[in-house]
Design a protein around this motif. Structure first.
Motif, PDB file in Angstrom:
ATOM      1  N   ARG A  76       0.831  -1.202   0.000  1.00 13.78           N
ATOM      2  CA  ARG A  76       0.000   0.000   0.000  1.00 13.78           C
ATOM      3  C   ARG A  76       0.867   1.255   0.000  1.00 13.78           C
ATOM      4  O   ARG A  76       0.577   2.229  -0.679  1.00 13.78           O
ATOM      5  CB  ARG A  76      -0.890   0.021   1.247  1.00 13.78           C
ATOM      6  CG  ARG A  76      -2.174  -0.757   1.100  1.00 13.78           C
ATOM      7  CD  ARG A  76      -3.012  -0.636   2.354  1.00 13.78           C
ATOM      8  NE  ARG A  76      -3.540   0.707   2.538  1.00 13.78           N
ATOM      9  CZ  ARG A  76      -3.984   1.172   3.710  1.00 13.78           C
ATOM     10  NH1 ARG A  76      -3.947   0.414   4.777  1.00 13.78           N
ATOM     11  NH2 ARG A  76      -4.467   2.387   3.805  1.00 13.78           N
ATOM     12  N   ASN A  82       1.119   9.908  -2.110  1.00 17.19           N
ATOM     13  CA  ASN A  82       1.815  10.796  -1.176  1.00 17.19           C
ATOM     14  C   ASN A  82       3.204  10.274  -0.820  1.00 17.19           C
ATOM     15  O   ASN A  82       4.125  11.049  -0.599  1.00 17.19           O
ATOM     16  CB  ASN A  82       1.005  10.952   0.115  1.00 17.19           C
ATOM     17  CG  ASN A  82      -0.266  11.721  -0.103  1.00 17.19           C
ATOM     18  OD1 ASN A  82      -0.690  11.892  -1.238  1.00 17.19           O
ATOM     19  ND2 ASN A  82      -0.884  12.165   0.964  1.00 17.19           N
ATOM     20  N   GLY A 259      -0.973  21.939  -1.676  1.00 12.86           N
ATOM     21  CA  GLY A 259      -1.444  20.592  -1.990  1.00 12.86           C
ATOM     22  C   GLY A 259      -0.631  19.591  -1.197  1.00 12.86           C
ATOM     23  O   GLY A 259      -0.529  19.681   0.015  1.00 12.86           O
ATOM     24  N   THR A 260      -0.020  18.634  -1.893  1.00  9.11           N
ATOM     25  CA  THR A 260       0.864  17.689  -1.213  1.00  9.11           C
ATOM     26  C   THR A 260       2.284  17.845  -1.746  1.00  9.11           C
ATOM     27  O   THR A 260       3.076  16.916  -1.695  1.00  9.11           O
ATOM     28  CB  THR A 260       0.399  16.242  -1.439  1.00  9.11           C
ATOM     29  OG1 THR A 260       0.270  16.037  -2.851  1.00  9.11           O
ATOM     30  CG2 THR A 260      -0.933  15.975  -0.797  1.00  9.11           C
ATOM     31  N   GLY A 275      -2.295  11.255  12.628  1.00  9.67           N
ATOM     32  CA  GLY A 275      -3.409  12.024  12.100  1.00  9.67           C
ATOM     33  C   GLY A 275      -4.466  11.141  11.454  1.00  9.67           C
ATOM     34  O   GLY A 275      -5.648  11.450  11.482  1.00  9.67           O
ATOM     35  N   ARG A 276      -4.037  10.070  10.837  1.00 10.12           N
ATOM     36  CA  ARG A 276      -4.973   9.282  10.038  1.00 10.12           C
ATOM     37  C   ARG A 276      -5.312   7.946  10.673  1.00 10.12           C
ATOM     38  O   ARG A 276      -5.960   7.108  10.049  1.00 10.12           O
ATOM     39  CB  ARG A 276      -4.388   9.039   8.647  1.00 10.12           C
ATOM     40  CG  ARG A 276      -3.996  10.330   7.971  1.00 10.12           C
ATOM     41  CD  ARG A 276      -3.743  10.146   6.508  1.00 10.12           C
ATOM     42  NE  ARG A 276      -3.513  11.450   5.893  1.00 10.12           N
ATOM     43  CZ  ARG A 276      -3.528  11.676   4.599  1.00 10.12           C
ATOM     44  NH1 ARG A 276      -3.732  10.689   3.774  1.00 10.12           N
ATOM     45  NH2 ARG A 276      -3.326  12.872   4.124  1.00 10.12           N
ATOM     46  N   ASN A 277      -4.811   7.720  11.891  1.00  9.30           N
ATOM     47  CA  ASN A 277      -5.069   6.447  12.565  1.00  9.30           C
ATOM     48  C   ASN A 277      -4.685   5.259  11.697  1.00  9.30           C
ATOM     49  O   ASN A 277      -5.392   4.273  11.601  1.00  9.30           O
ATOM     50  CB  ASN A 277      -6.541   6.340  12.973  1.00  9.30           C
ATOM     51  CG  ASN A 277      -6.911   7.391  13.990  1.00  9.30           C
ATOM     52  OD1 ASN A 277      -6.030   8.021  14.558  1.00  9.30           O
ATOM     53  ND2 ASN A 277      -8.191   7.593  14.198  1.00  9.30           N
ATOM     54  N   GLU A 278      -3.546   5.372  11.019  1.00 14.21           N
ATOM     55  CA  GLU A 278      -3.035   4.265  10.195  1.00 14.21           C
ATOM     56  C   GLU A 278      -1.669   3.886  10.745  1.00 14.21           C
ATOM     57  O   GLU A 278      -0.650   4.020  10.071  1.00 14.21           O
ATOM     58  CB  GLU A 278      -2.894   4.710   8.733  1.00 14.21           C
ATOM     59  CG  GLU A 278      -4.211   5.058   8.083  1.00 14.21           C
ATOM     60  CD  GLU A 278      -4.590   4.078   6.992  1.00 14.21           C
ATOM     61  OE1 GLU A 278      -4.226   2.891   7.118  1.00 14.21           O
ATOM     62  OE2 GLU A 278      -5.234   4.510   6.037  1.00 14.21           O
TER      63      GLU A 278
ATOM     64  N   ALA B 380     -10.998   8.813   9.855  1.00  7.56           N
ATOM     65  CA  ALA B 380      -9.857   9.675   9.567  1.00  7.56           C
ATOM     66  C   ALA B 380      -9.089   9.247   8.323  1.00  7.56           C
ATOM     67  O   ALA B 380      -8.677  10.098   7.525  1.00  7.56           O
ATOM     68  CB  ALA B 380      -8.929   9.700  10.777  1.00  7.56           C
ATOM     69  N   ALA B 381      -8.896   7.951   8.137  1.00  3.17           N
ATOM     70  CA  ALA B 381      -8.088   7.491   7.000  1.00  3.17           C
ATOM     71  C   ALA B 381      -8.756   7.873   5.683  1.00  3.17           C
ATOM     72  O   ALA B 381      -8.103   8.360   4.755  1.00  3.17           O
ATOM     73  CB  ALA B 381      -7.896   5.980   7.081  1.00  3.17           C
ATOM     74  N   ASN B 384      -8.799  11.812   5.150  1.00  5.21           N
ATOM     75  CA  ASN B 384      -7.533  12.363   4.689  1.00  5.21           C
ATOM     76  C   ASN B 384      -7.212  11.943   3.267  1.00  5.21           C
ATOM     77  O   ASN B 384      -6.574  12.690   2.529  1.00  5.21           O
ATOM     78  CB  ASN B 384      -6.410  11.967   5.640  1.00  5.21           C
ATOM     79  CG  ASN B 384      -6.423  12.804   6.896  1.00  5.21           C
ATOM     80  OD1 ASN B 384      -6.149  13.989   6.852  1.00  5.21           O
ATOM     81  ND2 ASN B 384      -6.797  12.200   8.002  1.00  5.21           N
ATOM     82  N   ALA B 385      -7.653  10.755   2.875  1.00  5.25           N
ATOM     83  CA  ALA B 385      -7.457  10.324   1.494  1.00  5.25           C
ATOM     84  C   ALA B 385      -8.229  11.267   0.569  1.00  5.25           C
ATOM     85  O   ALA B 385      -7.743  11.644  -0.504  1.00  5.25           O
ATOM     86  CB  ALA B 385      -7.928   8.886   1.321  1.00  5.25           C
ATOM     87  N   ASP B 388      -6.414  14.659   0.298  1.00  6.04           N
ATOM     88  CA  ASP B 388      -5.281  14.642  -0.626  1.00  6.04           C
ATOM     89  C   ASP B 388      -5.737  14.987  -2.034  1.00  6.04           C
ATOM     90  O   ASP B 388      -5.138  15.823  -2.711  1.00  6.04           O
ATOM     91  CB  ASP B 388      -4.627  13.248  -0.654  1.00  6.04           C
ATOM     92  CG  ASP B 388      -3.896  12.932   0.631  1.00  6.04           C
ATOM     93  OD1 ASP B 388      -3.619  13.872   1.391  1.00  6.04           O
ATOM     94  OD2 ASP B 388      -3.618  11.749   0.867  1.00  6.04           O
ATOM     95  N   THR B 391      -7.257  18.681  -2.334  1.00  5.55           N
ATOM     96  CA  THR B 391      -6.264  19.755  -2.287  1.00  5.55           C
ATOM     97  C   THR B 391      -5.331  19.700  -3.495  1.00  5.55           C
ATOM     98  O   THR B 391      -4.890  20.736  -4.005  1.00  5.55           O
ATOM     99  CB  THR B 391      -5.488  19.729  -0.950  1.00  5.55           C
ATOM    100  OG1 THR B 391      -4.786  20.949  -0.815  1.00  5.55           O
ATOM    101  CG2 THR B 391      -4.527  18.568  -0.859  1.00  5.55           C
ATOM    102  N   ALA B 414      -8.138   3.407   1.143  1.00  3.11           N
ATOM    103  CA  ALA B 414      -8.047   3.785   2.557  1.00  3.11           C
ATOM    104  C   ALA B 414      -9.015   2.990   3.436  1.00  3.11           C
ATOM    105  O   ALA B 414      -8.952   3.061   4.652  1.00  3.11           O
ATOM    106  CB  ALA B 414      -8.308   5.279   2.711  1.00  3.11           C
TER     107      ALA B 414
END
Lengths: 311, 415
Positions: A76, A82, A259-260, A275-278, B380-381, B384-385, B388, B391, B414
Motif C-alpha cells: 500500500r 503521497n 497541496g501535497t 493524524g490518520r489512525n493508520e 480519519a483514513a 484524509n485520502a 489529498d 487539495t 483507505a
C-alpha cells in the motif's frame, strides 16, 4: 608453627582482597555501563523491533497484534501517491542540501582560513544559525518568502514593482525554498567542520609545494582538498541523516503544501500514524526510513572501523 | 545494581500510579479549548461543577483539530490510566469505543431523556452499540457563507441563492477590485468548500458519496461537475492563499479586502470580536443551494472507563454538560448551536438563531449530515485520502476528471 600460621593468614587475606579489588576493577566499568546499555537496548533496538513487528499488523488507532497482513502495508505504501511524492522530494532535497552545504561550507572555510582579520568575529556569525531549531528557521523563512509580507512585498514597497519571488506558493518550486532554508541553517556548521580540518593540514606539506612552484589554486585542488576526505565523509553522514529525518522545517514552512507538494517521508510517517489512525502504515514508512539511514551509516561505520584496524 | 535500578523504577511507577487521591470527587478533562473565547466558554462548565463539589483537573493540550490531544490520549490509554473525560470529534469517538475503553452514561441519559432531545445524527457518534458514551456539547454547521455587507452592497446587495447568482456576485466583487473569496489553502479548508459544493448537488448525492462512499457516486459525472465548480471558485481566490490560516482569511473579509468566506460558524467569533454586527456589517447565509440541509461537526466529551470512586463525578459532569442553561451559555460564546434542540434561543444573535432553526429543520427532514471535511462523515483514513485529492485538484495538480477517478481509488485504498 602457630606463629607462622598467624603470619600467613593476613598475607592470604591480603591476597584475596587484592583479587576481589581486581575483579571489581574489571567489572566496574561494565556494571556502570549496564543501565544505559539496558536502556538503549530496550528503547532503541527494542522499539525498532516493535515498529518492525507493527508494520506487519493491521494496526489502526492503537497497536493491534491480532490481525496480520504480511507485506500488505508496504505494498500500500509504495502504491500511495503521497509516499511517492515524499520520496521524490527527499531525493531533490537531500541531493541539493548535501551538495550545496558542502560546497558553501568548504568555500567559506577556505576564505576564513586566509588568516584574515576579524575571523573570531566572522566565524560565529556563520555558525549561529545552527543554534536555532529547524522550527524557528522554518517560521522565519516562511514569513520572509511569503509574497504578501516578505521579500516580494518589501521589494514592491521599495519601488521594484516587477520583482517576483513566489516559489513557496508554487507546487513545483516549494521544495526548493525548503532547501534554501535548510542550507542557510547548516552550511555554517559544515564550514566549522572544514575549518577544523584545514587547521589540521601540515604546513610543511604546503611549504614544500610552494617551493616546487605550485600556485595557490593548485595547492588547494591537488593537496588540501584531497586531504579533507575524512571531513567530507563526516559532513556527508551528518547532513544525510538530517535530510532523511527532516520534518520540523517542512512543518513550519509549508506543512506539506501547497497541496501535497512538499511532503517528505518523516511528515508522511507522522501524519499517517497520528493524524490518520493508520499506525501500521506509519510503522512501515518508518522502517523504510530506517533502512535508508542504515544504508548510509553502515558503509560509513564499516570503512571507519576497517580504517582503524589498518592504522 | 541492575536489579536495584529495576526495583527502584518499578516502585516509583507504582507510586505515581496509585498516588491519585480517591477522597474528593474529581474529573480530569483532556481538551484543546485553550484560546480566549473557548477557554472562557469551558470555564462556565468548570464553575458549575465546582458548585456541585466536583474538582476539575485540567489537562489542556493545545492544537487546532485536537491531533496532539489524541496523541496524548494514546499514551494515557496505553498506560491504563485514561482521563475521565476527553474532548473528541466524530469518528475518533467511534474508534476509541471500538477499543473497549469508554464508559457508559446510560443512567444519566435515561434519566434526562437524551434520546428525545439530541438529534439522531449526533447520537450516531455519542452512542456506541446502543450505549451512551459521550456527551455532545455543541453543533457547528459548516455550510455557511460569511459575506462582508459593504462588499455585497457594492455587488448588487442581494445574497446569492443559487450557483449562478453566486458566480455573478463573485464576478462583480472581482470587478470592484477586491479578491472575491477569502480562503486559506490548507487541505481542511479546501475540503470545507468541497463539502458545501457536494451538498449543493443534493442531499442524496452527499449521502451516497461522502457517507456511504459509493464508488459509483465518487467517480461520477456529477463529481466531475463538483470538481469543475471547485476549479471555478479557485479563480476567485487571491494569489497568496496557500497555507493561510482560516482566521486570517476571515480577517480579509472583515477588513473588506475579500468579499466572502466559506467556513464553519466558528468564523462568526472572528467577526464579532472585530466589533461587526450580524445583518448590519456582515451577512450569514447557507452555501447557495444548500438552504434546508446542514453539514455539521460536533464537539463531544467522550467518557472513559473510570473506577467506581470517580464514576459519580463523571455522571455529574455529563449531566452538567447537557444542562440547557449551560448549553445556551457555552454556545453563545462559542458561536455554535446547542446540541439539544430544546434550548431557548433568546440569548443568541441572528446568525445563531438561524443556525438553531436550520438545525432543527434539517434534523426533522432528515437532511442533517456529518461533515466530511470535519471528520463526521467517514473515518480519519478516508477523510484524509479525500483531502489529498481535493487539495491536489484545488492546487492544479489534477484535472476534474482525473480527480474524480483518483477520489474513488483513494477512498477504496483507505478503507
Amino acid at each position: 608453627m602457630t606463629q607462622t600460621q598467624a603470619e600467613i593468614v593476613p598475607v592470604l587475606t591480603q591476597g584475596a582482597d587484592r583479587g576481589a579489588r581486581e575483579t571489581l576493577q574489571e567489572w566496574l566499568p561494565k556494571l556502570v555501563l549496564a543501565p544505559s546499555f539496558a536502556l538503549i537496548l530496550l528503547f532503541v533496538y527494542g522499539f525498532i523491533l516493535f515498529t518492525a513487528v507493527l508494520s506487519f499488523t493491521g494496526s489502526k488507532l492503537l497497536p493491534d497484534f491480532s490481525t496480520w497482513v504480511g507485506f500488505g502495508n508496504y505494498v500500500r505504501l509504495f502504491n500511495h501517491p503521497n509516499w511517492i511524492v515524499s520520496l521524490k522530494n527527499l531525493a531533490i532535497f537531500s541531493v541539493l542540501y548535501i551538495a550545496v552545504c558542502t560546497v558553501l561550507g568548504l568555500g567559506l572555510a577556505i576564505l576564513l582560513d586566509q588568516k584574515i582579520r576579524g575571523e573570531g568575529f566572522l566565524r560565529p556569525i556563520y555558525l549561529y544559525p545552527m543554534a536555532l531549531s529547524f522550527f524557528v528557521t522554518g517560521v522565519a523563512w516562511k514569513w520572509f518568502l511569503d509574497p504578501s509580507i516578505g521579500l516580494e512585498h518589501v521589494m514592491h514597497t521599495w519601488g521594484w514593482e516587477s520583482f517576483s519571488f513566489r516559489w513557496i506558493k508554487e507546487g513545483k518550486m516549494a521544495i526548493y525554498t525548503i532547501v534554501i532554508a535548510a542550507v542557510w541553517q547548516s552550511s555554517g556548521f559544515v564550514m566549522a567542520m572544514f575549518l577544523a580540518g584545514l587547521r589540521g593540514v601540515d604546513n610543511e606539506v604546503i611549504k614544500a609545494a610552494q617551493i616546487d612552484g605550485a600556485s595557490t589554486v593548485m595547492i588547494y585542488r591537488r593537496i588540501i582538498i584531497p586531504l579533507m576526505r575524512p571531513v567530507f565523509l563526516s559532513a556527508f553522514v551528518v547532513l544525510a541523516h538530517l535530510a532523511i529525518k527532516s520534518y520540523d522545517l517542512v512543518v513550519a514552512m509549508t506543512d506539506g503544501g501547497p497541496g501535497t507538494a512538499t511532503w517528505v517521508p518523516a511528515l508522511f510517517m507522522q501524519k499517517f500514524t497520528f493524524g490518520r489512525n493508520e499506525m501500521a502504515m506509519g510503522a512501515s514508512s518508518a522502517i523504510i526510513m530506517m533502512m535508508m539511514i542504515f544504508s548510509i551509516i553502515v558503509p560509513y561505520l564499516y570503512s571507519e572501523l576497517r580504517g582503524g584496524r589498518r592504522s | 545494581m541492575l536489579r536495584k535500578l529495576l526495583i527502584g523504577t518499578m516502585l516509583s511507577t507504582a507510586l505515581t500510579a496509585y498516588a491519585a487521591p480517591s477522597f474528593a470527587e474529581e474529573v480530569e478533562v483532556l481538551h484543546w479549548w485553550t484560546s480566549g473565547g473557548e477557554a472562557a466558554a469551558l470555564d462556565v462548565l468548570k464553575k458549575n461543577l465546582e458548585a456541585e463539589g466536583v474538582t476539575w483537573k485540567d489537562m489542556p493540550v493545545a492544537g487546532g483539530g485536537g491531533e496532539q490531544a489524541m496523541t496524548a490520549l494514546r499514551a494515557r490509554v496505553t498506560a491504563g490510566n485514561p482521563p475521565t473525560a476527553v474532548q473528541a470529534l466524530g469518528f475518533d469517538i467511534t474508534d476509541w469505543a471500538k477499543q473497549g475503553v469508554v464508559g457508559d452514561l446510560g443512567e444519566v441519559a435515561a434519566e434526562e431523556n437524551w434520546d428525545a432531545v439530541i438529534p439522531a445524527a449526533l447520537q450516531a457518534f455519542s452512542k456506541y452499540d446502543g450505549k451512551w458514551i459521550a456527551a455532545p456539547v455543541n453543533v457547528h454547521s459548516t455550510n455557511w457563507v460569511w459575506i462582508n455587507k459593504k462588499a455585497l452592497d457594492a455587488a448588487g446587495g442581494k445574497a446569492p441563492e443559487t450557483w449562478d447568482e453566486l458566480i455573478a456576485v463573485l464576478d462583480k466583487m472581482k470587478a470592484n477590485g477586491i479578491s472575491p473569496i477569502g480562503h486559506g489553502g490548507q487541505a481542511w479548508q479546501d475540503a470545507t468548500i468541497f463539502d458545501a459544493v457536494v451538498l449543493a448537488e443534493g442531499t442524496d448525492f452527499y449521502k451516497a458519496s461522502m457517507i456511504d462512499l459509493d464508488p459509483a457516486a465518487l467517480n461520477s459525472d456529477k463529481m466531475v461537475g463538483v470538481f469543475d465548480k471547485m476549479g471555478k471558485l479557485k479563480e476567485y481566490v487571491d494569489a497568496d492563499f496557500s497555507g493561510r490560516d482560516w482566521n486570517l482569511a476571515s480577517a480579509m473579509v472583515i477588513e473588506g479586502k475579500a468579499g466572502m468566506q466559506f467556513m464553519g460558524d466558528w468564523a462568526k467569533g472572528e467577526f464579532l470580536k472585530a466589533g461587526l454586527k450580524p445583518g448590519a456589517d456582515f451577512v450569514c447565509i447557507r452555501f447557495p443551494g444548500t438552504q434546508g440541509a446542514v453539514t455539521f461537526n460536533s464537539d463531544q466529551f467522550m467518557m472513559f472507563k473510570v473506577g467506581d470512586a470517580n464514576k459519580a463525578a463523571q455522571l455529574k459532569m455529563a449531566s452538567a454538560i447537557e444542562d440547557p442553561a449551560f448549553q445556551s451559555a457555552f454556545n453563545v460564546v462559542k458561536g455554535s448551536a446547542p446540541a439539544r434542540t430544546d434550548v431557548p434561543n433568546d440569548a443568541f444573535d441572528d446568525c445563531g438563531k438561524k443556525a438553531m432553526a436550520d438545525l432543527a429543520e434539517a434534523d426533522k427532514s432528515g437532511k442533517l449530515f456529518g461533515s466530511m471535511a470535519h471528520g463526521h462523515a467517514n473515518p480519519a483514513a478516508v477523510k484524509n485520502a479525500m483531502y489529498d485529492v481535493i487539495t491536489r485538484h484545488f492546487n492544479g495538480e489534477l484535472d476534474s476528471k482525473a480527480a474524480a477517478e483518483e477520489l474513488a481509488n483513494a477512498v477504496a485504498a483507505a478503507q
